[in-house]
Design a protein around this motif. Structure first.
Motif, PDB file in Angstrom:
ATOM      1  N   THR A  51       0.711  -1.183   0.111  1.00 16.16           N
ATOM      2  CA  THR A  51      -0.055  -0.140   0.173  1.00 16.16           C
ATOM      3  C   THR A  51       1.019   1.040  -0.040  1.00 16.16           C
ATOM      4  O   THR A  51       1.988   1.297   0.459  1.00 16.16           O
ATOM      5  N   VAL A  52       0.226   2.294  -0.618  1.00 18.56           N
ATOM      6  CA  VAL A  52       0.874   3.753  -0.506  1.00 18.56           C
ATOM      7  C   VAL A  52       0.045   4.761  -0.139  1.00 18.56           C
ATOM      8  O   VAL A  52      -1.243   4.560  -0.722  1.00 18.56           O
ATOM      9  N   VAL A  53       0.369   5.619   0.684  1.00 21.75           N
ATOM     10  CA  VAL A  53      -0.487   6.730   1.043  1.00 21.75           C
ATOM     11  C   VAL A  53      -0.147   7.656  -0.035  1.00 21.75           C
ATOM     12  O   VAL A  53       0.990   8.342  -0.039  1.00 21.75           O
ATOM     13  N   LEU A  54      -1.216   8.290  -0.609  1.00 19.46           N
ATOM     14  CA  LEU A  54      -1.040   9.414  -1.649  1.00 19.46           C
ATOM     15  C   LEU A  54      -2.093  10.428  -1.490  1.00 19.46           C
ATOM     16  O   LEU A  54      -3.106  10.277  -1.039  1.00 19.46           O
ATOM     17  N   GLY A  55      -1.703  11.751  -1.339  1.00 20.56           N
ATOM     18  CA  GLY A  55      -2.421  13.080  -1.414  1.00 20.56           C
ATOM     19  C   GLY A  55      -3.666  12.926  -2.472  1.00 20.56           C
ATOM     20  O   GLY A  55      -2.996  12.235  -3.662  1.00 20.56           O
ATOM     21  N   GLY A  56      -4.874  13.544  -2.506  1.00 24.91           N
ATOM     22  CA  GLY A  56      -5.694  13.504  -3.583  1.00 24.91           C
ATOM     23  C   GLY A  56      -5.021  14.058  -4.654  1.00 24.91           C
ATOM     24  O   GLY A  56      -5.222  13.502  -6.102  1.00 24.91           O
ATOM     25  N   ALA A  57      -4.411  15.051  -4.642  1.00 24.58           N
ATOM     26  CA  ALA A  57      -3.862  15.628  -6.077  1.00 24.58           C
ATOM     27  C   ALA A  57      -2.905  14.565  -6.632  1.00 24.58           C
ATOM     28  O   ALA A  57      -2.647  14.548  -7.806  1.00 24.58           O
ATOM     29  N   GLU A  58      -1.900  14.031  -5.895  1.00 22.93           N
ATOM     30  CA  GLU A  58      -0.959  13.113  -6.230  1.00 22.93           C
ATOM     31  C   GLU A  58      -1.732  11.779  -6.993  1.00 22.93           C
ATOM     32  O   GLU A  58      -1.395  11.361  -7.817  1.00 22.93           O
ATOM     33  N   LEU A  59      -2.679  11.366  -6.260  1.00 17.87           N
ATOM     34  CA  LEU A  59      -3.522  10.163  -6.704  1.00 17.87           C
ATOM     35  C   LEU A  59      -4.073  10.352  -7.981  1.00 17.87           C
ATOM     36  O   LEU A  59      -4.260   9.629  -8.896  1.00 17.87           O
ATOM     37  N   LYS A  60      -4.788  11.654  -8.169  1.00 22.04           N
ATOM     38  CA  LYS A  60      -5.572  12.106  -9.497  1.00 22.04           C
ATOM     39  C   LYS A  60      -4.247  11.821 -10.639  1.00 22.04           C
ATOM     40  O   LYS A  60      -4.651  11.411 -11.633  1.00 22.04           O
ATOM     41  N   GLU A  61      -3.033  12.289 -10.417  1.00 23.58           N
ATOM     42  CA  GLU A  61      -2.154  12.275 -11.376  1.00 23.58           C
ATOM     43  C   GLU A  61      -1.908  10.752 -11.546  1.00 23.58           C
ATOM     44  O   GLU A  61      -1.471  10.520 -12.644  1.00 23.58           O
ATOM     45  N   VAL A  62      -1.789  10.246 -10.525  1.00 22.38           N
ATOM     46  CA  VAL A  62      -1.433   8.697 -10.929  1.00 22.38           C
ATOM     47  C   VAL A  62      -2.472   8.049 -11.620  1.00 22.38           C
ATOM     48  O   VAL A  62      -2.105   7.273 -12.684  1.00 22.38           O
ATOM     49  N   ILE A  63      -3.533   8.222 -11.337  1.00 19.35           N
ATOM     50  CA  ILE A  63      -4.646   7.537 -11.975  1.00 19.35           C
ATOM     51  C   ILE A  63      -4.845   8.043 -13.479  1.00 19.35           C
ATOM     52  O   ILE A  63      -5.112   6.903 -14.287  1.00 19.35           O
ATOM     53  N   MET A  64      -4.260   9.356 -13.893  1.00 17.59           N
ATOM     54  CA  MET A  64      -4.428   9.683 -15.089  1.00 17.59           C
ATOM     55  C   MET A  64      -3.404   9.065 -15.765  1.00 17.59           C
ATOM     56  O   MET A  64      -3.529   8.432 -17.227  1.00 17.59           O
ATOM     57  N   GLN A  65      -2.180   8.906 -15.189  1.00 17.86           N
ATOM     58  CA  GLN A  65      -1.179   8.122 -15.856  1.00 17.86           C
ATOM     59  C   GLN A  65      -1.363   6.574 -15.966  1.00 17.86           C
ATOM     60  O   GLN A  65      -1.311   6.173 -17.354  1.00 17.86           O
ATOM     61  N   ALA A  66      -2.025   6.069 -15.148  1.00 20.14           N
ATOM     62  CA  ALA A  66      -2.389   4.691 -15.020  1.00 20.14           C
ATOM     63  C   ALA A  66      -3.534   4.274 -16.402  1.00 20.14           C
ATOM     64  O   ALA A  66      -3.483   3.329 -17.041  1.00 20.14           O
ATOM     65  N   MET A  67      -4.209   5.376 -16.564  1.00 23.50           N
ATOM     66  CA  MET A  67      -5.299   5.102 -17.762  1.00 23.50           C
ATOM     67  C   MET A  67      -4.540   5.312 -19.359  1.00 23.50           C
ATOM     68  O   MET A  67      -5.390   5.094 -20.051  1.00 23.50           O
ATOM     69  N   ASP A  68      -3.463   5.783 -19.305  1.00 24.18           N
ATOM     70  CA  ASP A  68      -3.031   5.820 -20.588  1.00 24.18           C
ATOM     71  C   ASP A  68      -2.747   4.585 -21.433  1.00 24.18           C
ATOM     72  O   ASP A  68      -2.181   3.607 -20.529  1.00 24.18           O
ATOM     73  N   GLU A  69      -2.961   4.474 -22.683  1.00 21.60           N
ATOM     74  CA  GLU A  69      -2.793   2.898 -23.240  1.00 21.60           C
ATOM     75  C   GLU A  69      -1.612   2.514 -23.480  1.00 21.60           C
ATOM     76  O   GLU A  69      -1.461   1.368 -24.002  1.00 21.60           O
ATOM     77  N   LYS A  70      -0.565   3.302 -23.232  1.00 20.28           N
ATOM     78  CA  LYS A  70       0.968   3.009 -23.469  1.00 20.28           C
ATOM     79  C   LYS A  70       1.128   1.634 -22.662  1.00 20.28           C
ATOM     80  O   LYS A  70       2.056   0.923 -22.922  1.00 20.28           O
ATOM     81  N   TRP A  71       0.370   1.355 -21.451  1.00 20.41           N
ATOM     82  CA  TRP A  71       0.818   0.253 -20.604  1.00 20.41           C
ATOM     83  C   TRP A  71       0.515  -0.973 -21.281  1.00 20.41           C
ATOM     84  O   TRP A  71       1.197  -2.078 -21.022  1.00 20.41           O
ATOM     85  N   ASP A  72      -0.590  -1.151 -22.302  1.00 21.15           N
ATOM     86  CA  ASP A  72      -1.026  -2.301 -22.834  1.00 21.15           C
ATOM     87  C   ASP A  72       0.057  -3.359 -23.278  1.00 21.15           C
ATOM     88  O   ASP A  72       0.074  -4.400 -23.001  1.00 21.15           O
ATOM     89  N   HIS A  73       0.866  -2.844 -24.272  1.00 26.98           N
ATOM     90  CA  HIS A  73       1.959  -3.538 -24.839  1.00 26.98           C
ATOM     91  C   HIS A  73       3.284  -3.213 -24.232  1.00 26.98           C
ATOM     92  O   HIS A  73       4.200  -3.623 -25.024  1.00 26.98           O
ATOM     93  N   MET A  74       3.510  -2.564 -23.205  1.00 26.62           N
ATOM     94  CA  MET A  74       4.701  -2.239 -22.786  1.00 26.62           C
ATOM     95  C   MET A  74       5.454  -3.498 -22.225  1.00 26.62           C
ATOM     96  O   MET A  74       5.075  -4.065 -21.664  1.00 26.62           O
ATOM     97  N   GLN A  75       6.791  -3.742 -22.987  1.00 27.77           N
ATOM     98  CA  GLN A  75       7.335  -4.846 -22.509  1.00 27.77           C
ATOM     99  C   GLN A  75       8.159  -4.600 -21.123  1.00 27.77           C
ATOM    100  O   GLN A  75       8.519  -3.535 -20.946  1.00 27.77           O
TER     101      GLN A  75
END
Length: 451
Positions: free
Chosen positions: A344-368
């Motif tokens: 687990t990691v504790v994140l502030g709301g603003a940090e968490l929003k940034e992480v989620i936006m990064q996680a939604m990027d389609e670049k992860w799908d085929h990343m080796q």
């Protein structure tokens, strides 16, 4: 001139494809050298075991210990795969039947005592009376060892301590170092009294070794692709190593007829040991690393609940296949072979929003991806639990994220090591759960789904 031969392996990671060749060469070479009257030693520098392999997982490393016995190893040090992917109890039992020394100068129990199965160094005395001290050091993943009731301390402090004790007690000093090439080179510069450093952990390949000052630094890559051979010439009068040579043998060029047969046998033996039922699924649970699928979603929800987190996310590529019908321990290992722990990691709301936006990027799908405990191929789509999006609004538990609030987010620990998400990497508020793997949470997921 007295001749001393040292053979070494490191970071096998339970890749047994060349093990029959390795065993044959080591046994044969010992016989040759002893017939010539030379001294011979065989050492392993750690991470011989890796729980992705059914034989190592089912035996909790005891099978690896038997293989080292049979090949005639004289001493080993432990790597992080032995040290922090086994429970305290399992590590304590792994070496019970060993015929070799386990050297780990910087690992202690919670009371500060050396473990019963280990010692900091051993002094070998040759037929000519030369005293060869062999010291072992392992990478000090302090926090993770602490969670498993061990104490890993600064290897350089312990090394300096034992070198002081060995002053006048040894003629030749050899270090078995599961620390990595950069630390090995630093140690060679700091402690020129060390004759040879045999390294591992960073999987470095030094075909003829590397002289750093007066110290020969060696490394034999990974997966049993190479065996190292060091030859020391010891002056009879001074008892000092006056010549030092190193070479690597490419095991791809030295195949043994039984390589495939033994590798298959070890795999099948482990598979049979893991043929224990976990659950029976009336409905198949599928997974697809590039789409929303049921099994990763179920595992993500289990991760959130098990960690008592506000939300969770993981990469669908963590699961290498679906499950159906009678599910066994072997099936769980097959679809989730990684030594990756919940975190687990504790994140502030603003940090968490940034992480989620990064996680939604389609670049992860085929990343080796390689390393960080990951034993798959691609990252895959990021799957969420407790996180939803309504238009431009990101919700946690159905409520909008508050920029100044704090949230506990459950993730696979690999996201804290790599710099996938800078906010997570920088956070100082992480909690790791050991010895549980994500595979253990997958088991809970299946058991709960069945009921």
């Amino acid at each position: 001139m007295e001749v001393v031969h040292i053979y070494h392996t490191n970071d096998l990671h339970s890749h047994f494809e060349h093990w029959s060749s390795i065993h044959h060469l080591l046994v044969q070479r010992r016989e040759w050298h002893e017939q010539e009257g030379d001294e011979v030693f065989i050492f392993d520098i750690g991470d011989h075991m890796d729980r992705w392999h059914p034989y190592s997982d089912a035996s909790r490393g005891k099978g690896n210990c038997r293989l080292l016995n049979e090949a005639g190893y004289d001493a080993v040090t432990i790597g992080n795969n032995e040290g922090i992917t086994l429970s305290h109890k399992d590590l304590g039992e792994m070496y019970v039947e060993r015929d070799f020394h386990v050297l780990a100068a910087n690992l202690f129990d919670e009371e500060g005592k050396l473990p019963e199965w280990g010692k900091p160094y051993h002094i070998y005395r040759t037929k000519s009376g030369t005293r060869i001290a062999v010291i072992g050091l392992t990478v000090n993943f302090t926090h993770f060892y602490h969670l498993l009731q061990w104490r890993a301390v600064d290897p350089l402090i312990e090394l300096e301590n034992y070198l002081g004790k060995l002053n006048g007690e040894a003629d030749v000093i050899v270090l078995l170092s599961h620390l990595g090439i950069h630390d090995d080179e630093r140690i060679a510069e700091m402690f020129p009294q060390i004759d040879v450093i045999i390294g591992g952990h960073t999987h470095h390949i030094l075909h003829e070794g590397k002289m750093v000052g007066h110290t020969l630094v060696c490394g034999a890559g990974k997966y049993g692709q190479y065996i190292g051979h060091i030859t020391l010439g010891i002056d009879h009068n001074s008892k000092k190593a006056v010549t030092k040579e190193a070479i690597l043998y490419d095991m791809n060029e030295r195949p043994h007829p039984d390589d495939d047969k033994q590798a298959a046998m070890l795999y099948d033996t482990g598979k049979k040991m893991l043929d224990r039922p976990v659950a029976f699924l009336k409905v198949p649970l599928q997974t697809n690393p590039f789409e929303n699928s049921e099994l990763p979603s179920l595992l993500c929800r289990e991760l959130k609940e098990w960690c008592s987190a506000d939300a969770a996310f993981l990469n669908a590529g963590l699961l290498l296949g679906g499950l159906e019908g009678a599910v066994t321990e072997f099936d769980l290992l097959t679809v989730c072979p990684h030594p990756i722990n919940p975190c687990t990691v504790v994140l502030g709301g603003a940090e968490l929003k940034e992480v989620i936006m990064q996680a939604m990027d389609e670049k992860w799908d085929h990343m080796q991806i390689k390393g960080l405990g990951f034993r798959g191929t691609v990252m895959g789509k990021i799957v969420f639990a407790g996180i939803s999006v309504q238009g431009r609004e990101i919700l946690i538990g159905g409520e909008p994220i508050l920029p100044k609030a704090e949230y506990v987010i459950a993730i696979p620990d690999m996201f804290t090591f790599g710099r996938f998400f800078p906010e997570i990497y920088r956070s100082g508020r992480k909690t790791y759960f050991l010895p549980e793997f994500m595979r253990d949470l997958l088991r809970r997921t299946i058991e709960r789904f069945e009921n």
